[in-house]
Each structure stands twice: as structure tokens, then as C-alpha cells.
Motif scaffolding. Structure first.
Motif, mmCIF file in Angstrom:
data_model
loop_
_atom_site.group_PDB
_atom_site.id
_atom_site.type_symbol
_atom_site.label_atom_id
_atom_site.label_comp_id
_atom_site.label_asym_id
_atom_site.label_seq_id
_atom_site.Cartn_x
_atom_site.Cartn_y
_atom_site.Cartn_z
ATOM 1 N N PHE A 189 0.817 -1.217 0.000
ATOM 2 C CA PHE A 189 0.000 0.000 0.000
ATOM 3 C C PHE A 189 0.851 1.267 0.000
ATOM 4 C CE2 PHE A 189 -2.848 3.188 1.882
ATOM 5 C CZ PHE A 189 -3.973 2.998 1.099
ATOM 6 N N LEU A 190 2.119 1.165 0.281
ATOM 7 C CA LEU A 190 2.980 2.338 0.413
ATOM 8 C C LEU A 190 3.001 3.231 -0.828
ATOM 9 C CD1 LEU A 190 4.884 3.735 2.402
ATOM 10 C CD2 LEU A 190 6.770 2.413 1.425
ATOM 11 N N PRO A 191 3.048 2.694 -2.057
ATOM 12 C CA PRO A 191 3.036 3.596 -3.226
ATOM 13 C C PRO A 191 1.797 4.470 -3.321
ATOM 14 C CG PRO A 191 3.773 1.408 -3.857
ATOM 15 C CD PRO A 191 3.260 1.296 -2.457
ATOM 16 N N VAL A 192 0.669 4.022 -2.763
ATOM 17 C CA VAL A 192 -0.568 4.799 -2.867
ATOM 18 C C VAL A 192 -0.430 6.133 -2.147
ATOM 19 C CG1 VAL A 192 -3.039 4.794 -2.368
ATOM 20 C CG2 VAL A 192 -1.904 2.676 -3.048
ATOM 21 N N ILE A 193 0.232 6.141 -1.012
ATOM 22 C CA ILE A 193 0.351 7.351 -0.205
ATOM 23 C C ILE A 193 1.616 8.130 -0.528
ATOM 24 C CG2 ILE A 193 -1.020 6.399 1.656
ATOM 25 C CD1 ILE A 193 1.544 5.781 3.149
ATOM 26 N N THR A 194 2.379 7.668 -1.510
ATOM 27 C CA THR A 194 3.591 8.372 -1.915
ATOM 28 C C THR A 194 3.251 9.449 -2.930
ATOM 29 O OG1 THR A 194 4.846 6.327 -1.583
ATOM 30 C CG2 THR A 194 5.932 8.088 -2.810
ATOM 31 N N SER A 195 3.920 10.576 -2.839
ATOM 32 C CA SER A 195 3.665 11.696 -3.743
ATOM 33 C C SER A 195 3.957 11.302 -5.188
ATOM 34 C CB SER A 195 4.531 12.896 -3.344
ATOM 35 O OG SER A 195 4.486 13.897 -4.339
ATOM 36 N N TRP A 196 3.089 11.804 -6.094
ATOM 37 C CA TRP A 196 3.295 11.517 -7.512
ATOM 38 C C TRP A 196 4.617 12.105 -7.997
ATOM 39 C CZ3 TRP A 196 2.648 8.526 -11.350
ATOM 40 C CH2 TRP A 196 1.471 7.803 -11.544
ATOM 41 N N VAL A 197 5.015 13.223 -7.468
ATOM 42 C CA VAL A 197 6.278 13.830 -7.902
ATOM 43 C C VAL A 197 7.452 12.937 -7.527
ATOM 44 C CG1 VAL A 197 7.786 15.829 -7.654
ATOM 45 C CG2 VAL A 197 5.303 16.149 -7.732
ATOM 46 N N ALA A 198 7.449 12.432 -6.288
ATOM 47 C CA ALA A 198 8.520 11.532 -5.860
ATOM 48 C C ALA A 198 8.517 10.254 -6.687
ATOM 49 C CB ALA A 198 8.370 11.221 -4.377
ATOM 50 N N VAL A 199 7.337 9.702 -6.922
ATOM 51 C CA VAL A 199 7.234 8.496 -7.735
ATOM 52 C C VAL A 199 7.743 8.755 -9.147
ATOM 53 C CG1 VAL A 199 5.569 6.937 -8.817
ATOM 54 C CG2 VAL A 199 5.383 7.478 -6.387
ATOM 55 N N SER A 200 7.420 9.893 -9.700
ATOM 56 C CA SER A 200 7.836 10.215 -11.062
ATOM 57 C C SER A 200 9.347 10.328 -11.166
ATOM 58 C CB SER A 200 7.179 11.524 -11.505
ATOM 59 O OG SER A 200 5.770 11.424 -11.447
ATOM 60 N N VAL A 201 9.971 10.975 -10.195
ATOM 61 C CA VAL A 201 11.431 11.108 -10.218
ATOM 62 C C VAL A 201 12.089 9.734 -10.148
ATOM 63 C CG1 VAL A 201 13.417 11.991 -8.935
ATOM 64 C CG2 VAL A 201 11.394 13.423 -9.251
ATOM 65 N N VAL A 202 11.567 8.868 -9.299
ATOM 66 C CA VAL A 202 12.132 7.518 -9.173
ATOM 67 C C VAL A 202 12.005 6.752 -10.480
ATOM 68 C CG1 VAL A 202 11.846 5.295 -8.013
ATOM 69 C CG2 VAL A 202 11.791 7.410 -6.677
ATOM 70 N N TRP A 203 10.835 6.799 -11.090
ATOM 71 C CA TRP A 203 10.628 6.041 -12.315
ATOM 72 C C TRP A 203 11.364 6.641 -13.507
ATOM 73 C CZ3 TRP A 203 8.954 1.312 -13.326
ATOM 74 C CH2 TRP A 203 8.251 0.641 -12.329
ATOM 75 N N ILE A 204 11.515 7.930 -13.549
ATOM 76 C CA ILE A 204 12.325 8.533 -14.619
ATOM 77 C C ILE A 204 13.764 8.029 -14.529
ATOM 78 C CG2 ILE A 204 13.323 10.721 -15.399
ATOM 79 C CD1 ILE A 204 10.669 12.053 -14.727
ATOM 80 N N THR A 205 14.262 7.882 -13.301
ATOM 81 C CA THR A 205 15.611 7.350 -13.106
ATOM 82 C C THR A 205 15.681 5.876 -13.479
ATOM 83 O OG1 THR A 205 15.948 8.923 -11.304
ATOM 84 C CG2 THR A 205 17.483 7.081 -11.438
ATOM 85 N N LEU A 206 14.663 5.098 -13.061
ATOM 86 C CA LEU A 206 14.664 3.669 -13.370
ATOM 87 C C LEU A 206 14.580 3.403 -14.869
ATOM 88 C CD1 LEU A 206 12.260 2.303 -10.597
ATOM 89 C CD2 LEU A 206 14.751 2.091 -10.684
ATOM 90 N N LEU A 207 13.844 4.235 -15.601
ATOM 91 C CA LEU A 207 13.632 4.028 -17.034
ATOM 92 C C LEU A 207 14.584 4.836 -17.905
ATOM 93 C CD1 LEU A 207 9.720 4.039 -17.105
ATOM 94 C CD2 LEU A 207 11.249 2.073 -17.052
#
Length: 322
Positions: free
Chosen positions: A137-155
Motif C-alpha cells: 500500500f505504500l506507493p498509494v500514499i507516496t507523492s506523484w512527484v517523488a514516484v515520477s522522479v524515481v521512475w524517470i531514473t529507473l527508465l
């Protein structure tokens, strides 16, 4: 009985039955303390709803019939249905609508399948299972901006972890967010990863509401886990499935944040969805009237899609009863 009492009775008899004068209704309302307190409690929420939802919705409908391109409430010329007629030939908008439909068709069923698998996995009485539920459930409460930065780095095409894993198994690296062929697929994967935890909780509630007697009866009849899940569990989860499907379609047509933060509608318009297109039209080109017309067309599409799902469920229920 006095003359005054007789006159009062006569007036009461003359009043139509079932109708109460307005002043008596007002007096009755303020004489009931509980009702008055209840209305006062909901007043802040009602005012917030009216101020930030109902009034903007009404104003957007007003704008859709006007050419409103500069700040100000007065002076916007009335153009009638011209904005809606222009939409019929607006190819970029309909391309954005097609991209939105593609995103919805991909993300809704895949997201429901992934979250259902997660719910089945954590629906067990094992030591520490609550820890895994919290992690999912942790990704649900994580900020979209933080998630986006992480995924931009991963991809990242050069230093991303995903392409590094591809290189280990002999696959060529991909420009996930820079290739029109893969950009939408990457956004779908990101949104599924972020929202699967919420849907998992809904599925988990549905799974735990299934009577254990039915599952035990299926096991006694010789059904294995897969047949029990397919013929017992899944049919009983239909209300949960319908709820997630309806809310998923509505949310899919309203997707905005990942396109705004990660791809900005690119590359080459491959992830330019309806809400992001409306945002650009309204707040970058300042064509508020035309953007409002686009928003109401999007609302009509979502409304029709929801009605079709409701019609299907009603017809399915009538067929099963027959």
C-alpha cells in the motif's frame, strides 16, 4: 369552548390536508434542536462543496458558450455552440481522446488483475502478513512527484536499472519515455504500480466477506484451488469487480498527473491525454471557453461509459434471474 377556540378550529378545517404553511415549517425547523444542530454541522462541508465544486462547474458550463480568453467575468462574447462545433474538427483533441481510451483499456483490466493477485496473496493468516500489506500500500500514499522522479531514473535509457536488467538477459535497451511506441506502456506500468495497493484493499475486503462455508463445500466436493477461485470466489466478487471497473474507467479518463510530471504529453503526443490537453488549452493558451467545451465533452463521454456499465450490470442481473 370559547368563540376564539371555535374560530381556530374552523381555520384549521379550512386548511388543505397534507399542506403546512411556510411559517409553521420554519417554526417547526427551529424548534427541533437536533435537526438544527445537524444542519449546522453539515454547513461547512456544504459551503465548501458549493464554493469549490458546484460554482466552478456551473461557471465552466457558462464559459463553454463564450469566447473567454482573458481574465475577467465580463465582456466575454457569447458564441453559442461554436466551441462545440469546432471540436468536431479538432484532430488534436480527438487524438488525445484516443490516447485516453488506450490508456484506460490497458490500465483498468491489468491493474485489476495485478491488484487481485496481490489481494489473494496477502489474504492469508501468516506471521508478518500485515507488513507486506503495508509495503504493497505504500506507493498509494507516496507523492506523484517523488514516484515520477524515481521512475524517470529507473527508465533512463543510459543509466536506468530496467535497461541494465535487460542487458543482463541479452535484450536491447529501450528509450521507454522517449519512444512513442513505449511511452504509453511505461505510463500504464507506473500507474498500475502506484494504484494497485488501493485496489488491493478493496479486493481484500471482498475476499474476506465471502462465507468460508462455500469454500469448504467446494473443497469437500473435490475442487482444487484454481477451480474454487474461478467458480466460487470470482463470481462472488462481482460487486467488487463492478465497483473497481466503474471507478477505474472514470479515473482512467481523468488521468493527468503522470503525463504532466513524467512525459508532458510526449513524445510526439503519444501520451497527450484529454485532461492534459484541456489543461494546456486553458492555462497555456488561455482559451478558457474552448477548454470548458472540451471538458464538458469529456464529461459526456465518461457519463455515457458509466451508463453503459450500469446497463450491462442490470441486464446481467435480469438474465441471471431469468
Amino acid at each position: 369552548m370559547t368563540v376564539a377556540d371555535a374560530g381556530e378550529d374552523t381555520r384549521r378545517e379550512r386548511q388543505p390536508r397534507g399542506r403546512v404553511p411556510g411559517h409553521q415549517l420554519w417554526r417547526r425547523f427551529w424548534s427541533r434542536h437536533n435537526e438544527r444542530a445537524g444542519y449546522l454541522f453539515i454547513l461547512p462541508a456544504s459551503a465548501h462543496l458549493a464554493l469549490f465544486l458546484l460554482i466552478p462547474i456551473g461557471f465552466s458550463l457558462y464559459l463553454s458558450f463564450h469566447e473567454w480568453s482573458t481574465p475577467g467575468f465580463l465582456g466575454a462574447p457569447f458564441v453559442g455552440l461554436e466551441n462545440y462545433r469546432d471540436l468536431l474538427q479538432d484532430e488534436p483533441f480527438w487524438r488525445a481522446m484516443r490516447n485516453t481510451a488506450t490508456y484506460t483499456v490497458l490500465s483498468v483490466p491489468l491493474g485489476m488483475a495485478v491488484s487481485l493477485a496481490m489481494a489473494v496473496t496477502v489474504n492469508r493468516r501468516l506471521p508478518g502478513i500485515n507488513v507486506f500489506r503495508a509495503i504493497f500500500f505504500l506507493p498509494v500514499i507516496t507523492s506523484w512527484v517523488a514516484v515520477s522522479v524515481v521512475w524517470i531514473t529507473l527508465l533512463s535509457p543510459n543509466a536506468g536499472v530496467v535497461n541494465y536488467v535487460f542487458s543482463l538477459v541479452g535484450l536491447p535497451p529501450q528509450a521507454w519515455l522517449d519512444n512513442p511506441r513505449w511511452a504509453m506502456f511505461a505510463i500504464v506500468v507506473i500507474t498500475i504500480w502506484k494504484g494497485a495497493g488501493f485496489q488491493m484493499v478493496i479486493w481484500l475486503a471482498g475476499l474476506q466477506s465471502i462465507p468460508t462455508e462455500l469454500l469448504e463445500a467446494a473443497a469437500i466436493d473435490g475442487a482444487n484451488r484454481w477451480r474454487t477461485f474461478w467458480h466460487v470466489t470470482l463470481p462472488l466478487l462481482f460487486p467488487t469487480t463492478f465497483f473497481l471497473a466503474v471507478t477505474g474507467v472514470i479515473g482512467g479518463f481523468q488521468v493527468f498527473t503522470p503525463m504532466y510530471v513524467i512525459t508532458e504529453g510526449g513524445p510526439l503526443g503519444a501520451t497527450d491525454v484529454a485532461v492534459y490537453h484541456i489543461y494546456k488549452r486553458a492555462f497555456q493558451e488561455f482559451s478558457m471557453g474552448y477548454a470548458s467545451a472540451q471538458a464538458w465533452v469529456l464529461f459526456a463521454v465518461i457519463f455515457v461509459a458509466t451508463l453503459l456499465q450500469l446497463w450491462y450490470v442490470r441486464r446481467r442481473g435480469e438474465t441471471s434471474l431469468a
